[in-house]
Each structure stands twice: as C-alpha cells, then as structure tokens.
Design an enzyme around this catalytic site. Structure first.
Site, PDB file in Angstrom:
ATOM      1  CG  HIS A  33      -4.019   9.937   0.249  1.00  0.00           C
ATOM      2  ND1 HIS A  33      -2.675   9.892   0.030  1.00  0.00           N
ATOM      3  CD2 HIS A  33      -4.181   9.482   1.510  1.00  0.00           C
ATOM      4  CE1 HIS A  33      -2.064   9.430   1.098  1.00  0.00           C
ATOM      5  NE2 HIS A  33      -2.956   9.191   2.019  1.00  0.00           N
ATOM      6  CG  ASP A  69      -1.784   1.189   1.317  1.00  0.00           C
ATOM      7  OD1 ASP A  69      -2.879   1.126   0.744  1.00  0.00           O
ATOM      8  OD2 ASP A  69      -1.389   2.199   1.925  1.00  0.00           O
ATOM      9  CE  LYS A 120      -3.552   4.750   0.753  1.00  0.00           C
ATOM     10  NZ  LYS A 120      -2.118   4.523   0.978  1.00  0.00           N
ATOM     11  CE1 TYR A 155       1.157   7.642   2.453  1.00  0.00           C
ATOM     12  CE2 TYR A 155       1.465   5.355   1.839  1.00  0.00           C
ATOM     13  CZ  TYR A 155       0.716   6.333   2.446  1.00  0.00           C
ATOM     14  OH  TYR A 155      -0.462   5.984   3.051  1.00  0.00           O
TER      15      TYR A 155
END
Ligand code: A2P
Length: 280
Positions: free
Chosen positions: A117, A50, A80, A55
């Site tokens: 997200h 994930d 996301k 990120y």
C-alpha cells in the site's frame, strides 16, 4: 475515437492478467454502506473494485460480488497491505487473511491484484522487502493473480531489484489527475511496462468548480467528473473514481461516448502542480 470502451483492459508488460481500464474505488466508504455502493457499481457495469486492508471494507466488497450474481472471474478485485507483522510468517498471514476476507477460505480463493500500500512501512527497506515477499508467496500460490505497489517513487521501485524475484511489479497505484501528474514516475513506469492506476482521479472532488474544467465539460456536454475520468483513461491510466452515491457512480462510468481532443488534453496537462524530476 480512441477505441476505449467499457470493456477495455490494459495488461502490464510483466503479467498476463488484463485489468479493466475503469474501476470503482471504495476508500472511505464505511463498511455499512460498502455493500450497497459496490452492488450499485456492479449493476452499472464496473468490473473492477479497489479496496485495502486499511479501508476496513474488504469483507463487504467480497459479499457484494457474491450477492451480485456476477461470476467471480468477471470481476477484478484489488487489495493492499501497508503493515508488516512481527515475523515474516505473520506478515504473510496478514496478507493471506485479506484474500480470505474477500474471497472466502476455499483453496482456490484469490484476489486479482495485491499491492504494497505504501513505501513507509515499519523498518523502511526491510519492511518493504518483507511485505513484497509475502505478496510474491501469494502470487506463487495462485492467491494473488498479479502483484504491485502503491505510492512508490522511482527509487523505491529500483530498490526492489535487490530482493524481488518478480520485477518490475505489475502495477504502481498513485495519485493521478490533472493537478497531480507525477510525470517522472509515470514516464518511468511506462518505460518499464508497469501499469499505472490512478487513485483520487477526481482530485477527491475538490476541483469540480475549476473554471478550466467547467468550460471543458460544457464543450463536451459532460460533467467535470466525467472529464476527469476520461482524461485519465486517455492518458492510459487505470482510473479508480470513488463515490457512495448511485447517481454519481453511474455518472463516472458514462465516459465512453466522447473523446477529449488533443488540444484540450494539453490544456488539462497545463494544470499540473507536481514537480517534474530530472529523470524523466
Ligand atoms: P461521493 O462519494 O459523495 O460521491 P476521488 O475518486 O478523486 O477520491 O474523489 C472522491 C470524492 O469525489 C468523493 O468525495 C465523492 O463524493 C466525490 N465524487 C464522486 N463522484 C463525483 C461526481 N460525479 N461529481 C462530484 N463529486 C463526485
């Protein structure tokens, strides 16, 4: 036993794509550590990773999967998007770029799940609609095999009916652990067949010395982290623990040889700190 195993999956009501019940989260894993962490997770047996644009490690997730030698179709990858571009076309390109970063630029490249997200997108309702429509386009193009949302409340999901051609979304990924059970939105998603993914299932590591949790761990000869992962699985959630440490990556996966009994599940349920809205 509940019949849960390391190969168990859950399939959202509105989708044909099974999601492994346990996944590996890479939130806050820096890019230079992400390949090693993902490879450790894949070697351990995890078949779900994930990530998210935010990120900044999508490329490393994709590289780790390729380097692992495991077939692309055997790994479930989620990303996301929480930003919109200046135009709907730009917003779509931002999403399509994620697929390229993870899976390359072959025509048949895809991610297994693509989520909006956050609901707090520039322009609010208009922004949520624009990102969702970009994801629907990716879905129809086969570049996102399932699509969903993250951090959405009931009213955000209801609002989607005004513009979504795919409704309900396949997934809602929210913070879920004993201290954050969010029972209102959980019950709503269960009724609608929306799969629940639990992020921060270990409460970000902040509750490992909790006295109730430690006692329950001792009872099953399991660590507090293993109790938390198992709790989420028994709730029917897709659980996404994050770790950078190979030992803990293994520990969090080793949860299929015990079952928390009903009374102990209820004890963990009592730890909830979130409000239970009336709409349950
Ligand atoms: P680390 O990455 O050093 O292992 P969550 O998944 O709820 O967001 O929690 C992630 C946090 O919990 C990270 O700080 C992670 O640290 C820590 N963590 C992960 N697995 C374990 C474990 N088995 N025992 C203790 N802490 C853990």
């Amino acid at each position: 036993m509940s019949g849960l195993s390391s190969t168990s999956t859950t399939t959202p009501g509105n989708s044909k794509i099974p999601i492994p019940v346990l996944g590996f989260g890479v939130y806050q894993i820096p890019a230079d550590k992400c390949i090693a962490a993902c490879k450790a997770a894949l070697e351990t047996g995890y078949r779900q990773i994930d990530t998210a644009q935010l990120y900044r490690n999508e490329e490393q997730v994709g590289a780790a999967i390729r380097q692992s030698g495991i077939k692309r179709s055997d790994v479930f990858v989620t990303t996301k998007q929480g930003l919109r571009g200046d135009t709907p076309g730009d917003t779509y390109r931002l999403a399509a770029d994620s697929v390229k970063r993870i899976a390359g630029d072959r025509a048949d490249a895809y991610v297994d799940l693509f989520l909006v997200h956050i609901p707090w997108i520039r322009g609010e309702a208009e922004g949520r609609k624009e990102v969702w429509q970009a994801l629907e386009r990716l879905f129809h193009e086969g570049k996102a095999r399932s699509i969903g949302v993250s951090n959405y409340s009931i009213h955000h999901i209801e609002e989607m009916k005004e513009y979504a051609t795919i409704w309900p979304p396949h997934v809602n990924q929210i913070e879920l652990h004993p201290w954050s059970q969010q029972r209102g939105v959980v019950a709503f998603c269960e009724r609608q067949g929306i799969a629940l993914q639990a992020y921060s299932p270990l409460a970000e590591g902040t509750k490992m010395n909790d006295i109730v949790l430690r006692r329950i761990g001792d009872k099953y000869a399991k660590t507090p982290a293993q109790v938390l992962v198992r709790y989420g699985l028994q709730k029917g959630w897709v659980v996404l623990p994050k770790s950078e440490n190979p030992h803990r990556i293994g520990e969090n996966y080793n949860v299929f040889d015990f079952e928390i009994d009903e009374q102990t599940m209820e004890e963990l349920d009592k730890l909830d700190k979130t409000e239970t809205p009336d709409e349950v």
